[in-house]
Design a protein around this motif. Structure first.
Motif, mmCIF file in Angstrom:
data_model
loop_
_atom_site.group_PDB
_atom_site.id
_atom_site.type_symbol
_atom_site.label_atom_id
_atom_site.label_comp_id
_atom_site.label_asym_id
_atom_site.label_seq_id
_atom_site.Cartn_x
_atom_site.Cartn_y
_atom_site.Cartn_z
ATOM 1 N N THR A 200 37.868 36.125 30.246
ATOM 2 C CA THR A 200 38.723 36.081 31.438
ATOM 3 C C THR A 200 38.300 34.906 32.316
ATOM 4 N N PRO A 201 39.180 34.447 33.200
ATOM 5 C CA PRO A 201 38.806 33.370 34.130
ATOM 6 C C PRO A 201 37.745 33.790 35.143
ATOM 7 N N LEU A 202 37.409 35.067 35.177
ATOM 8 C CA LEU A 202 36.472 35.585 36.174
ATOM 9 C C LEU A 202 35.015 35.514 35.731
ATOM 10 N N LEU A 203 34.764 35.117 34.497
ATOM 11 C CA LEU A 203 33.392 35.152 33.977
ATOM 12 C C LEU A 203 32.436 34.315 34.820
ATOM 13 N N ARG A 204 32.862 33.139 35.237
ATOM 14 C CA ARG A 204 31.974 32.278 36.014
ATOM 15 C C ARG A 204 31.662 32.903 37.381
ATOM 16 N N ALA A 229 39.683 42.757 35.414
ATOM 17 C CA ALA A 229 39.190 42.574 34.049
ATOM 18 C C ALA A 229 39.337 43.849 33.219
ATOM 19 N N LEU A 230 39.121 44.993 33.848
ATOM 20 C CA LEU A 230 39.189 46.261 33.114
ATOM 21 C C LEU A 230 40.610 46.526 32.615
ATOM 22 N N VAL A 231 41.599 46.353 33.498
ATOM 23 C CA VAL A 231 42.980 46.583 33.082
ATOM 24 C C VAL A 231 43.428 45.496 32.109
ATOM 25 N N TRP A 232 42.928 44.280 32.275
ATOM 26 C CA TRP A 232 43.267 43.205 31.337
ATOM 27 C C TRP A 232 42.840 43.568 29.919
ATOM 28 N N SER A 280 47.634 35.485 35.572
ATOM 29 C CA SER A 280 47.927 34.606 36.704
ATOM 30 C C SER A 280 47.092 34.972 37.924
ATOM 31 N N VAL A 281 46.938 36.275 38.175
ATOM 32 C CA VAL A 281 46.131 36.712 39.319
ATOM 33 C C VAL A 281 44.679 36.298 39.134
ATOM 34 N N MET A 282 44.135 36.528 37.953
ATOM 35 C CA MET A 282 42.722 36.176 37.707
ATOM 36 C C MET A 282 42.499 34.682 37.833
ATOM 37 N N GLN A 283 43.444 33.894 37.354
ATOM 38 C CA GLN A 283 43.288 32.442 37.437
ATOM 39 C C GLN A 283 43.325 31.980 38.885
ATOM 40 N N ARG A 284 44.230 32.570 39.666
ATOM 41 C CA ARG A 284 44.298 32.204 41.075
ATOM 42 C C ARG A 284 43.010 32.563 41.798
ATOM 43 N N VAL A 285 42.478 33.741 41.525
ATOM 44 C CA VAL A 285 41.225 34.169 42.153
ATOM 45 C C VAL A 285 40.095 33.217 41.775
#
Length: 417
Positions: A200-204, A229-232, A280-285
């Motif tokens: 996911t884009p949130l890893l970093r 991330a969980l729902v993804w 899209s939400v994760m990338q924006r975050v």
């Protein structure tokens, strides 16, 4: 879930992950809830009689299984082991290791399965309801238990997963043991957070602990990231732990509710696995993370991405109408997602949260909120507000009807909970 007898596990085959930690083979791992607790007994609601100092029946908990993977025996050795693991984790910028859990007796702690080791949670079409404990607490609050119980009660065909960061649950405090016997679809689990954020884009944001930097609410920030991330990865309905579910939600697919007229809520939503909106939400975050702005990776992110996708005349069709464009606070549909009106998940607005805790005229909750699926209690505002038993408050009425086991425990010896 059925209880199992103690048996010899032998040594599980272990592999090292990319950071050098040993991971047991999931097929050999015998740490499921049913293994350590006999949940095959008939369900029994613990309702103490007036004047009796009755304690819940916990005789079904098997304290004789000597699996070395259960947190028990020598507290000093346990602390040493956890400290060693934490030091290794810190060396790899992992700031999420919880401290050694404490309990009156170490064997009161139930070691939880990783949700990613359970096929039933990952099967396509699974009816997953997902809740999170982003702190290191090992025993849920009364309100969290009420949320879990109400969801399990109202959605018997779904599995209610409670993902606990601590990795263990204290089964000897509160209604834990009785609830796990009463509801076979209530499943406390844990998750490897590095695994959860991978892909996911949130890893970093996770590995750099950005969520914990320059902020006054790190656990809220972490919870916002975890739900995405969980729902993804799994798909299903995410629900905050400060709700009472009053209707079946299993027929809701790809839905987000308006929280107020200008903002979509992230406290309750359903999206299928790998839904492009979540991407899209994760990338924006990830692209513009702000740690000290409330709701940045939650309601604000949901709202701004939806506006980007469907704002103006880009395709949101209000329910029952034909005009295009985003209509704040009203039902509509965009990118295959149904936007539900405020009343669906947030019938009591945050601005009047006190309404939930003051005496009201007796009236069934489902009649009071005929078009609502849940009542949201806005715990960030109301967590210090006491609830008085038999006061007639909306919350007490809802708890009595939709989380009766939790309510019985909470009011067994006190009139305020």
């Amino acid at each position: 879930m059925n209880g199992r007898k103690c048996e010899d596990h032998g040594e599980a085959e272990a592999e090292e992950d990319e950071f050098g930690f040993k991971n047991e083979n999931n097929q050999a791992r015998k740490s499921s809830i049913g293994y350590y607790m006999n949940l095959s007994k008939p369900s029994a609601l613990f309702v103490p009689q007036a004047g009796e100092m009755t304690q819940p029946d916990v005789s079904h908990i098997d304290l004789t299984c000597e699996d070395p993977r259960v947190l028990r025996y020598d507290p000093a050795a346990l602390q040493s082991s956890v400290t060693e693991i934490k030091e290794q984790a810190d060396a790899h910028n992992d700031y999420l290791t919880c401290p050694a859990p404490r309990a009156r007796r170490p064997h009161d702690l139930l070691l939880l399965d990783d949700i990613f080791s359970l096929k039933e949670a990952q099967q396509e079409g699974s009816l997953n309801i997902l809740l999170l404990e982003s702190s290191c607490a090992v025993q849920p609050t009364t309100r969290a238990w009420c949320a879990l119980e109400s969801l399990a009660q109202q959605n018997p065909e779904a599995v209610v997963w409670y993902v606990m960061r601590a990795g263990v649950l204290n089964t000897m405090v509160g209604p834990a043991a009785s609830l796990l016997r009463q509801y076979s679809n209530l499943r406390p689990v844990t998750a490897d957070l590095r695994h959860l954020f991978s892909g996911t884009p949130l890893l970093r944001l996770y590995t750099t602990a950005a969520w914990n930097t320059n902020t006054t609410w790190p656990e809220v920030n972490l919870a916002d990231l975890l739900r995405l991330a969980l729902v993804w990865h799994l798909g299903g309905m995410y629900v905050d732990t400060d709700v009472v579910c009053i209707r079946d939600v299993t027929r809701l697919v790809d839905v987000i509710g308006w929280q107020e007229t200008s903002t979509l809520g992230s406290g309750v939503f359903h999206l299928r696995r790998h839904h492009p909106f979540l991407q899209s939400v994760m990338q924006r975050v990830a692209d513009g993370y702000q740690t000290n702005k409330w709701g940045w990776s939650g309601p604000l992110a949901f709202t701004q991405v939806m506006l980007q996708l469907c704002g103006g005349a880009k395709g949101l069709v209000p329910g029952g109408g034909g005009a295009k464009g985003l209509v704040p606070g009203r039902a509509g549909r965009c990118q295959g997602i149904d936007l539900l009106p405020i009343i669906a998940f947030y019938p009591v607005p945050a601005s009047v949260w006190k309404t939930l805790f003051i005496p009201q005229a007796p009236r069934p909750v489902t009649q009071r909120y005929p078009r609502s699926y849940m009542i949201h209690t806005w715990n960030q505002l109301s967590y210090r507000r006491p609830i008085v038993k038999d006061s007639g408050s909306i919350y007490d009425q809802a708890a009595r009807a939709f989380c009766p086991v939790t309510h019985a425990f909470a009011t067994a010896y006190n009139t305020v909970y």
